[in-house]
Motif scaffolding. Sequence first.
Motif, PDB file in Angstrom:
ATOM      1  N   GLN A 195       0.830  -1.204   0.000  1.00 57.88           N
ATOM      2  CA  GLN A 195       0.000   0.000   0.000  1.00 57.88           C
ATOM      3  C   GLN A 195       0.869   1.259   0.000  1.00 57.88           C
ATOM      4  O   GLN A 195       0.565   2.233  -0.683  1.00 57.88           O
ATOM      5  CB  GLN A 195      -0.913   0.016   1.229  1.00 57.88           C
ATOM      6  N   LYS A 196       1.942   1.223   0.768  1.00 58.86           N
ATOM      7  CA  LYS A 196       2.828   2.389   0.843  1.00 58.86           C
ATOM      8  C   LYS A 196       3.419   2.712  -0.528  1.00 58.86           C
ATOM      9  O   LYS A 196       3.441   3.866  -0.948  1.00 58.86           O
ATOM     10  CB  LYS A 196       3.941   2.139   1.854  1.00 58.86           C
ATOM     11  N   VAL A 197       3.881   1.692  -1.231  1.00 59.15           N
ATOM     12  CA  VAL A 197       4.465   1.894  -2.560  1.00 59.15           C
ATOM     13  C   VAL A 197       3.423   2.476  -3.508  1.00 59.15           C
ATOM     14  O   VAL A 197       3.697   3.411  -4.270  1.00 59.15           O
ATOM     15  CB  VAL A 197       5.037   0.562  -3.106  1.00 59.15           C
ATOM     16  N   GLU A 198       2.207   1.941  -3.466  1.00 52.97           N
ATOM     17  CA  GLU A 198       1.144   2.412  -4.362  1.00 52.97           C
ATOM     18  C   GLU A 198       0.727   3.848  -4.030  1.00 52.97           C
ATOM     19  O   GLU A 198       0.547   4.680  -4.924  1.00 52.97           O
ATOM     20  CB  GLU A 198      -0.058   1.463  -4.274  1.00 52.97           C
ATOM     21  N   VAL A 199       0.575   4.135  -2.743  1.00 56.38           N
ATOM     22  CA  VAL A 199       0.196   5.501  -2.338  1.00 56.38           C
ATOM     23  C   VAL A 199       1.289   6.487  -2.736  1.00 56.38           C
ATOM     24  O   VAL A 199       1.005   7.576  -3.236  1.00 56.38           O
ATOM     25  CB  VAL A 199      -0.081   5.549  -0.812  1.00 56.38           C
ATOM     26  N   GLU A 200       2.549   6.120  -2.540  1.00 54.39           N
ATOM     27  CA  GLU A 200       3.651   7.010  -2.910  1.00 54.39           C
ATOM     28  C   GLU A 200       3.682   7.249  -4.416  1.00 54.39           C
ATOM     29  O   GLU A 200       3.918   8.364  -4.880  1.00 54.39           O
ATOM     30  CB  GLU A 200       4.983   6.418  -2.435  1.00 54.39           C
ATOM     31  N   ARG A 201       3.399   6.208  -5.200  1.00 46.75           N
ATOM     32  CA  ARG A 201       3.353   6.369  -6.663  1.00 46.75           C
ATOM     33  C   ARG A 201       2.252   7.347  -7.056  1.00 46.75           C
ATOM     34  O   ARG A 201       2.464   8.233  -7.885  1.00 46.75           O
ATOM     35  CB  ARG A 201       3.111   5.009  -7.336  1.00 46.75           C
ATOM     36  N   ILE A 202       1.079   7.202  -6.443  1.00 45.71           N
ATOM     37  CA  ILE A 202      -0.055   8.086  -6.759  1.00 45.71           C
ATOM     38  C   ILE A 202       0.280   9.528  -6.383  1.00 45.71           C
ATOM     39  O   ILE A 202       0.028  10.462  -7.164  1.00 45.71           O
ATOM     40  CB  ILE A 202      -1.330   7.602  -6.040  1.00 45.71           C
ATOM     41  N   LEU A 203       0.842   9.713  -5.195  1.00 45.44           N
ATOM     42  CA  LEU A 203       1.191  11.067  -4.761  1.00 45.44           C
ATOM     43  C   LEU A 203       2.217  11.702  -5.702  1.00 45.44           C
ATOM     44  O   LEU A 203       2.091  12.876  -6.065  1.00 45.44           O
ATOM     45  CB  LEU A 203       1.727  11.034  -3.329  1.00 45.44           C
ATOM     46  N   LYS A 204       3.236  10.936  -6.086  1.00 45.22           N
ATOM     47  CA  LYS A 204       4.257  11.481  -6.988  1.00 45.22           C
ATOM     48  C   LYS A 204       3.694  11.768  -8.381  1.00 45.22           C
ATOM     49  O   LYS A 204       4.206  12.628  -9.088  1.00 45.22           O
ATOM     50  CB  LYS A 204       5.443  10.522  -7.074  1.00 45.22           C
ATOM     51  N   GLU A 205       2.666  11.061  -8.771  1.00 45.18           N
ATOM     52  CA  GLU A 205       2.030  11.298 -10.062  1.00 45.18           C
ATOM     53  C   GLU A 205       1.216  12.603 -10.044  1.00 45.18           C
ATOM     54  O   GLU A 205       1.236  13.359 -11.001  1.00 45.18           O
ATOM     55  CB  GLU A 205       1.115  10.122 -10.409  1.00 45.18           C
ATOM     56  N   TYR A 206       0.509  12.842  -8.949  1.00 44.99           N
ATOM     57  CA  TYR A 206      -0.390  13.993  -8.894  1.00 44.99           C
ATOM     58  C   TYR A 206       0.284  15.292  -8.431  1.00 44.99           C
ATOM     59  O   TYR A 206      -0.192  16.376  -8.758  1.00 44.99           O
ATOM     60  CB  TYR A 206      -1.590  13.688  -7.985  1.00 44.99           C
ATOM     61  N   PHE A 207       1.341  15.200  -7.664  1.00 48.36           N
ATOM     62  CA  PHE A 207       1.949  16.415  -7.132  1.00 48.36           C
ATOM     63  C   PHE A 207       2.439  17.381  -8.208  1.00 48.36           C
ATOM     64  O   PHE A 207       2.245  18.587  -8.072  1.00 48.36           O
ATOM     65  CB  PHE A 207       3.063  16.069  -6.136  1.00 48.36           C
ATOM     66  N   PRO A 208       3.101  16.950  -9.279  1.00 51.70           N
ATOM     67  CA  PRO A 208       3.494  17.903 -10.331  1.00 51.70           C
ATOM     68  C   PRO A 208       2.281  18.609 -10.952  1.00 51.70           C
ATOM     69  O   PRO A 208       2.339  19.809 -11.239  1.00 51.70           O
ATOM     70  CB  PRO A 208       4.223  17.040 -11.361  1.00 51.70           C
TER      71      PRO A 208
END
Length: 167
Positions: A82-95
């Motif tokens: 879950q941590k890996v997936e949440v981090e991927r989503i956050l890094k995708e949306y932050f820019p």
Amino acid sequence: MENHPPNQAHPVPPAAAKARRNLRLKVVLLGLAILLSGVVIGAGGMLFWGRELILKRLQHVRPGPEMICQRLEKTLGLNSGQKVEVERILKEYFPRIREIRQRKDQLTHEAFRAMHREIFAVLDPRQAQIYEEELGRMLPRPWRRRGFHRMGPPPDQGACEKSPCEK
């Protein structure tokens, strides 16, 4: 028989009255000492803990994806997948979010410049100089840091020569 009438109250000896006054004074002084101790402790707490808290809030630190992911991991108890997936989503949306914020700031700046130019068009040179000085005082601090108060009149206006409103 005694010389005292039978129903008269017994008089308080002077030593007992003095002791009662001393006791009252000690209680008042103890209360003041407790009050002052509370004030000193509160001031010390604000000096050390509150100052850090207030400064942190004033800096308007925008958390990055890593900070948010760490907080979510602690509060939600995320497993490694879950941590890996949440981090991927956050890094995708932050820019994208950062780009939207920058666009919003740019649009706000452009609208403010347009309003500023229209106001300058109405004012005479003396009024334009006063307006420019007052504008610097009226704006919120972040806007002053970004230079909103040093915009000056449009180049074709020439409303205030050698004034602080020019760049």
